[in-house]
Scaffold this motif. Structure first.
Motif, mmCIF file in Angstrom:
data_model
loop_
_atom_site.group_PDB
_atom_site.id
_atom_site.type_symbol
_atom_site.label_atom_id
_atom_site.label_comp_id
_atom_site.label_asym_id
_atom_site.label_seq_id
_atom_site.Cartn_x
_atom_site.Cartn_y
_atom_site.Cartn_z
ATOM 1 N N LYS A 46 0.839 -1.203 0.000
ATOM 2 C CA LYS A 46 0.000 0.000 0.000
ATOM 3 C C LYS A 46 0.870 1.248 0.000
ATOM 4 O O LYS A 46 0.474 2.282 -0.516
ATOM 5 C CB LYS A 46 -0.904 -0.004 1.231
ATOM 6 C CG LYS A 46 -2.017 -1.040 1.112
ATOM 7 C CD LYS A 46 -2.850 -1.100 2.390
ATOM 8 C CE LYS A 46 -3.448 -2.493 2.539
ATOM 9 N NZ LYS A 46 -3.735 -2.857 3.923
ATOM 10 N N LEU A 47 2.050 1.130 0.620
ATOM 11 C CA LEU A 47 2.935 2.280 0.676
ATOM 12 C C LEU A 47 4.208 1.992 -0.108
ATOM 13 O O LEU A 47 4.786 0.917 -0.005
ATOM 14 C CB LEU A 47 3.309 2.596 2.127
ATOM 15 C CG LEU A 47 2.174 3.006 3.055
ATOM 16 C CD1 LEU A 47 2.714 3.246 4.459
ATOM 17 C CD2 LEU A 47 1.472 4.246 2.544
ATOM 18 N N GLU A 48 4.610 2.961 -0.898
ATOM 19 C CA GLU A 48 5.827 2.850 -1.702
ATOM 20 C C GLU A 48 6.710 4.006 -1.221
ATOM 21 O O GLU A 48 6.422 5.164 -1.517
ATOM 22 C CB GLU A 48 5.421 2.994 -3.181
ATOM 23 C CG GLU A 48 6.484 2.756 -4.203
ATOM 24 C CD GLU A 48 6.744 1.276 -4.483
ATOM 25 O OE1 GLU A 48 5.842 0.428 -4.345
ATOM 26 O OE2 GLU A 48 7.897 0.988 -4.839
ATOM 27 N N MET A 49 7.756 3.702 -0.441
ATOM 28 C CA MET A 49 8.463 4.790 0.227
ATOM 29 C C MET A 49 9.980 4.694 0.095
ATOM 30 O O MET A 49 10.527 3.613 -0.138
ATOM 31 C CB MET A 49 8.098 4.798 1.706
ATOM 32 C CG MET A 49 6.599 4.854 1.919
ATOM 33 S SD MET A 49 6.135 5.468 3.523
ATOM 34 C CE MET A 49 6.205 3.983 4.472
ATOM 35 N N VAL A 50 10.622 5.845 0.241
ATOM 36 C CA VAL A 50 12.071 5.862 0.419
ATOM 37 C C VAL A 50 12.319 6.189 1.883
ATOM 38 O O VAL A 50 11.815 7.182 2.405
ATOM 39 C CB VAL A 50 12.747 6.921 -0.462
ATOM 40 C CG1 VAL A 50 14.224 7.053 -0.098
ATOM 41 C CG2 VAL A 50 12.610 6.532 -1.919
ATOM 42 N N ARG A 51 13.070 5.327 2.528
ATOM 43 C CA ARG A 51 13.370 5.543 3.932
ATOM 44 C C ARG A 51 14.726 6.218 4.074
ATOM 45 O O ARG A 51 15.717 5.748 3.518
ATOM 46 C CB ARG A 51 13.397 4.205 4.667
ATOM 47 C CG ARG A 51 13.597 4.373 6.167
ATOM 48 C CD ARG A 51 13.731 3.049 6.859
ATOM 49 N NE ARG A 51 15.049 2.468 6.605
ATOM 50 C CZ ARG A 51 15.465 1.304 7.100
ATOM 51 N NH1 ARG A 51 14.650 0.574 7.824
ATOM 52 N NH2 ARG A 51 16.668 0.862 6.843
ATOM 53 N N LEU A 52 14.726 7.335 4.794
ATOM 54 C CA LEU A 52 15.983 7.996 5.139
ATOM 55 C C LEU A 52 16.203 7.712 6.618
ATOM 56 O O LEU A 52 15.620 8.367 7.487
ATOM 57 C CB LEU A 52 15.871 9.505 4.881
ATOM 58 C CG LEU A 52 15.468 9.887 3.440
ATOM 59 C CD1 LEU A 52 15.167 11.378 3.340
ATOM 60 C CD2 LEU A 52 16.567 9.491 2.451
ATOM 61 N N ALA A 53 17.005 6.698 6.894
ATOM 62 C CA ALA A 53 17.207 6.263 8.280
ATOM 63 C C ALA A 53 18.407 7.006 8.855
ATOM 64 O O ALA A 53 19.453 7.099 8.212
ATOM 65 C CB ALA A 53 17.437 4.762 8.340
#
Ligand code: PLP
Length: 457
Positions: free
Chosen positions: A399-406
């Motif tokens: 459902k979510l298409e994300m770029v994670r900036l950890a």
């Protein structure tokens, strides 16, 4: 004027990082087959790939390394860590492992068999991998609010009790335990409320099921309970952690997160019988009981790290920095997951590139463009990570298409965060010039995102 938060530490040692040119990065990322995992770290300026094992240890942790006891059996470092775990979480039994997924491997070897069903809140990818590898099925019972990135909900990591009850009543016989991930990594580093933990415990008791906490970011979860949940404002982080874990039967831990060490993990539990069963697999896969997958010195550093990560001052500056970056991106109009989570900022790639279909791996595209723009490495949390459906072989579209900036713990300054925000803004300003995504040219049958190879369409 109210004083702002400031880091409760000063910097004693620095590590130089080097900037590259856009031309170099265009070449490097192509050579890396558009997989950011394939880049050697000297080609990255600011590395937000993960907050796992990338934190900076304190002077006290470094001194603990020197005090490590490397005895094969009965090392004092084992007892030091056991004492810290008992004190912080309340569990009398524990086994060290080399990292979190090893803890899953050992514990699931005891508890999970073919055909089992394991409900939880957005199981982490290695957790899902270890469940599916045993031909069991994870069922996601996260609340629906978690999947709307624009909606504010203070505890988007929560389990939907109706969904959980439905799974429990339908598959009662096949469920060995419920797993709760703290914080809910996959849904955006979102916390689970104390009330929700309590209610899941109540349901689990009714069905006589164990609860396991996947605890990588338990301290960050406790900070959110303290700052967002009524009745906990005046409780200490340590008190909150003790109460949280009073609702669990066992925990798996990736110490590379809120343990603030570079490698390590563990399993802890109340039940001696379960401990003895897990011991068999731990000795087979990891090592003898009193070191498992860890050196004595690393157990010492972890015992100290757990003390440091469970202080309010540390958590305020850590989570404050994550929110500093998130708020900068919001200022620039960049669509992010809200509320901002504990360890990372998640950029909503489908909203960033609404003109590109999900089948072209949109979040991967955004991660690649951010790297090209500024040498900043984030990570895709989207279709590549979601892998194929083991039954149909088709891509699963999350459902979510994300770029994670950890954000690594205690590593970067807020100037670095300003730089990251500016790089992302530049990509945002040229977003309509970017027309197509990627196709896969190679992938592994499980956990494909680590080694996938891509080509531009
Ligand atoms: C990182 C993580 C794991 C796996 O731990 P590793 O130390 O990377 O093996 C499991 N669950 C969650 C929620 C994690 O964040």
């Amino acid at each position: 004027m109210e004083l702002p938060y400031a880091e409760p530490f000063k910097i004693k040692m620095v590590e130089n990082i080097t900037r590259s040119t856009k031309e170099e990065r265009l070449r490097w990322i192509k050579e890396a087959k558009y997989n950011l995992f394939n880049l050697s770290s000297d080609k990255v300026f600011i590395d937000l790939l993960t907050d796992s094992g990338t934190g900076a240890m304190s002077d006290k942790q470094w001194s603990e390394l020197m005090l490590g006891d490397e005895s094969y059996a009965g090392a004092s470092s084992y007892y030091k860590l056991q004492h810290a775990i008992k004190d912080i979480f309340g569990f009398p039994y524990f086994l060290p492992t080399h990292q979190g997924r090893a803890a899953e491997n050992v514990l699931f070897s005891v508890l999970v068999k073919e055909g089992d069903i394991i409900p939880g809140n957005s199981h982490f990818d290695t957790t899902k991998g270890h469940i599916e590898f045993r031909k069991a099925i994870p069922i996601d019972c996260t609340i629906d609010e978690a999947f709307d990135t624009t909606l504010y909900h203070p505890f988007k990591g929560n389990i939907d009790l109706n969904k959980l009850e439905q799974v429990l009543s339908q598959h009662h016989q096949k469920i060995p335990f419920i797993i709760i991930t703290l914080t809910n990594n996959t849904a955006g580093g979102q916390p689970v409320s104390m009330e929700n933990l309590k209610e899941v415990r109540y349901l689990a008791n009714r069905y006589q099921k164990m609860i396991i906490f996947d605890s990588a970011r338990f301290a960050e979860n406790a900070f959110f309970i303290k700052t967002r949940e009524k009745g906990y404002e005046n409780r200490s982080i340590r008190e909150i952690v003790r109460q949280m874990f009073s609702y669990a039967d066992a925990m798996t831990m990736s110490s590379k997160k809120d343990g603030i060490v570079n490698i390590g993990g563990f399993i802890a539990m109340n039940d001696e019988k379960l401990f003895k069963q897990a011991t068999i697999y731990n000795i087979m896969f990891e090592g003898y009981i009193t070191y498992g997958g860890m050196a004595g010195r690393d157990m010492n550093a972890l015992a100290q790290g757990l003390q440091e990560s469970t202080t309010y001052e540390y958590l305020e500056s850590r989570i404050g920095q994550v929110h500093f970056l998130g708020n900068k991106l919001k200022e620039y109009g960049i669509p992010i997951q809200e509320p901002i989570g504990g360890h990372a900022v998640f950029v909503d790639a489908l909203k960033f590139f609404p003109h590109i279909p999900q089948s072209e791996y949109v979040a991967q595209l955004l991660a690649v463009e951010l790297y090209i723009e500024g040498g900043v490495r984030g990570v895709e949390i989207g279709t590549l990570l979601a892998d194929r459906d083991p039954k149909t072989g088709q891509d699963r579209y999350p459902k979510l298409e994300m770029v994670r900036l950890a954000i690594p713990r205690r590593v970067y300054t807020n100037n670095h965060m300003e730089y990251v925000a500016a790089a992302l803004k530049n990509v945002y300003d040229r977003r309509t010039d970017i027309r197509r995504g990627f196709k896969i040219t190679y992938e592994a049958p499980i956990l494909r995102h680590f080694t996938v190879e891509l080509e531009r369409l």
